[in-house]
Design an enzyme around this catalytic site. Structure first.
Site, mmCIF file in Angstrom:
data_model
loop_
_atom_site.group_PDB
_atom_site.id
_atom_site.type_symbol
_atom_site.label_atom_id
_atom_site.label_comp_id
_atom_site.label_asym_id
_atom_site.label_seq_id
_atom_site.Cartn_x
_atom_site.Cartn_y
_atom_site.Cartn_z
ATOM 1 N N HIS A 164 0.958 -1.357 0.085
ATOM 2 C CA HIS A 164 -0.009 -0.208 0.053
ATOM 3 C C HIS A 164 0.692 1.379 -0.243
ATOM 4 O O HIS A 164 0.153 2.155 0.153
ATOM 5 C CB HIS A 164 -0.684 -0.467 1.156
ATOM 6 C CG HIS A 164 -1.906 -0.954 0.752
ATOM 7 N ND1 HIS A 164 -3.069 -1.361 -0.175
ATOM 8 C CD2 HIS A 164 -2.506 -1.810 2.783
ATOM 9 C CE1 HIS A 164 -3.836 -2.009 -0.118
ATOM 10 N NE2 HIS A 164 -3.205 -2.962 1.831
ATOM 11 N N ASP A 200 -2.898 -10.478 -2.644
ATOM 12 C CA ASP A 200 -2.978 -10.379 -1.639
ATOM 13 C C ASP A 200 -4.385 -9.609 -1.475
ATOM 14 O O ASP A 200 -5.170 -9.652 -2.884
ATOM 15 C CB ASP A 200 -2.961 -8.951 -0.710
ATOM 16 C CG ASP A 200 -3.083 -8.324 0.329
ATOM 17 O OD1 ASP A 200 -2.196 -8.778 0.874
ATOM 18 O OD2 ASP A 200 -3.960 -7.490 0.482
ATOM 19 N N HIS A 202 -6.327 -7.141 -0.674
ATOM 20 C CA HIS A 202 -6.890 -5.845 -1.279
ATOM 21 C C HIS A 202 -5.638 -5.012 -2.159
ATOM 22 O O HIS A 202 -4.614 -5.694 -2.623
ATOM 23 C CB HIS A 202 -5.924 -5.150 0.177
ATOM 24 C CG HIS A 202 -6.885 -5.395 1.730
ATOM 25 N ND1 HIS A 202 -6.455 -6.246 2.347
ATOM 26 C CD2 HIS A 202 -8.181 -4.789 2.253
ATOM 27 C CE1 HIS A 202 -7.399 -6.375 3.755
ATOM 28 N NE2 HIS A 202 -8.052 -6.322 3.437
ATOM 29 N N ASP A 289 -4.687 -13.035 2.725
ATOM 30 C CA ASP A 289 -6.035 -12.152 3.926
ATOM 31 C C ASP A 289 -7.025 -12.791 2.951
ATOM 32 O O ASP A 289 -8.161 -12.605 3.004
ATOM 33 C CB ASP A 289 -5.383 -11.182 3.871
ATOM 34 C CG ASP A 289 -4.823 -10.659 3.135
ATOM 35 O OD1 ASP A 289 -5.254 -10.850 2.041
ATOM 36 O OD2 ASP A 289 -4.551 -8.988 3.468
#
Ligand SMILES: [Zn+2]
Length: 349
Positions: A164, A200, A202, A289
């Site tokens: 991120h 991931d 996200h 995740d």
């Protein structure tokens, strides 16, 4: 497969994060990397080696000096604001954000600086967070060098994670973009083309932003739709790159509830695009995740699916650097990560 790891990740252990209006213990905790390490040791997947120490050059190739200097000194500036009161110094979190229409001039106030550089309120800075972030970048670089020198694959057990973080901003538990730093290092080392596969839950908004206008680093991400999930403002399917990078960014946003029946074909499609791109190395931003019981993700991948993932990535027949990102179901975290690596190893043999 060798793993690069350092216990220095313990240096980043904030007391709390702001989540759904409350201060709660951070999901992104030292226990995560400890759990993964324990599972890798138990399975005897390969040697676990400490990182070498690199200078700032690989970091400066992807991050602006403004962010790097800020992160290096942020907590000292922050704690100076509390010195007079004698009160315990809390971890540093931003209070506001410069939205479009406002000026992006770095203020003198540490509160303003946090606002300028942070993308969210989930990423607290402690007195030793910067040391942990530097160590994680060293872990990624050390693993990258092993792959660049001819090993088929390596695992960088990075913590804090990185995907991120962009050139000028940190957040989403990330300070330095470990995968981006490693991808750039492959280029610096002579690789003409590098692919980054981000699995991931996200969207890897930071990594996408780093290479969005570049045709030499192909960013491919499978993740939850930004309509429902963090980071909300990037990760749509029509984000395909810009300028010379047009066509070298690929997003596969998927609905909450996605299981292997639709995830598998999407991954196969993404790998097909990487094959056509013909990179000399692949960096996998490995977040697990996507697991069915993950407290932050809403996909439905089972532990066995991670073996399939590793198997399919090995099918590329390319050198692969795995870089740890997210994954918060701490009980099964080690199993899921080790399954990806073991699935890869068994197929690569
Ligand atoms: Zn994630």
């Amino acid at each position: 497969m060798k793993t690069i790891y350092t216990a220095d990740h313990h240096l980043h252990a904030p007391k709390a994060e702001l989540s759904f209006g409350k201060f709660v213990p951070p999901q992104e905790s030292p226990r995560r990397a400890d759990t993964i390490l324990a599972e890798l040791e138990q399975r005897k997947l390969g040697a676990i080696l400490p990182p070498e120490t690199f200078d700032m050059a690989p970091i400066h190739r992807v991050h602006e000096a403004g962010l790097v200097d800020f992160l290096a000194g942020a907590h000292q500036e922050w704690s100076a604001r509390f010195a007079k009161s004698g009160a315990e110094v809390p971890d540093a979190l931003p209070l506001s954000w410069p939205v479009p229409g406002m000026r992006r001039i770095e203020p003198r106030s540490i509160f303003g600086k946090l606002a300028l550089h942070a993308i969210d309120s989930a990423t607290a800075i402690t007195a030793t967070s910067w040391s942990a972030a530097r160590a994680a970048a060293d872990v990624a670089m050390t693993a990258q060098q092993r792959v660049a020198k001819g090993e088929r694959a390596a695992f960088a057990l990075c913590r804090p994670p990185g995907h991120h973080a962009s050139a000028a901003n940190y957040g989403g538990y990330c300070f330095l973009n470990n995968a981006g730093i490693a991808a750039e290092a492959f280029r610096t080392g002579g690789a003409a083309r590098v692919a980054i596969l981000d699995v991931d839950y996200h969207h890897g908004n930071g990594t996408q932003a780093l290479f969005y206008a570049r045709p030499d680093i192909f960013f491919v991400s499978l993740h939850a739709e930004p309509e429902t999930d963090y980071p909300y403002f990037s990760g749509y399917a029509d984000e395909a790159g810009e300028g010379p990078g047009e066509g070298f960014n690929a997003n596969y946003p998927m609905k909450r509830g996605t299981d292997w029946r639709s995830y598998g074909p999407a991954l196969a499609h993404a790998l097909g695009r990487i094959r056509i791109f013909a990179p000399e190395a692949v960096v996998v931003s490995l977040g697990v995740d996507t697991f069915e019981r993950d407290p932050m993700g809403r996909f439905k991948l089972a532990s066995e699916d991670y073996r399939r993932m590793g198997d399919m990535i090995a099918g590329l027949g390319l050198p692969v650097l795995f870089v740890m990102e997210g994954g918060y179901a701490v009980e099964e975290l080690g199993v899921n990560v080790a399954n990806v690596l073991e699935g890869f190893e068994q197929a690569a043999r």
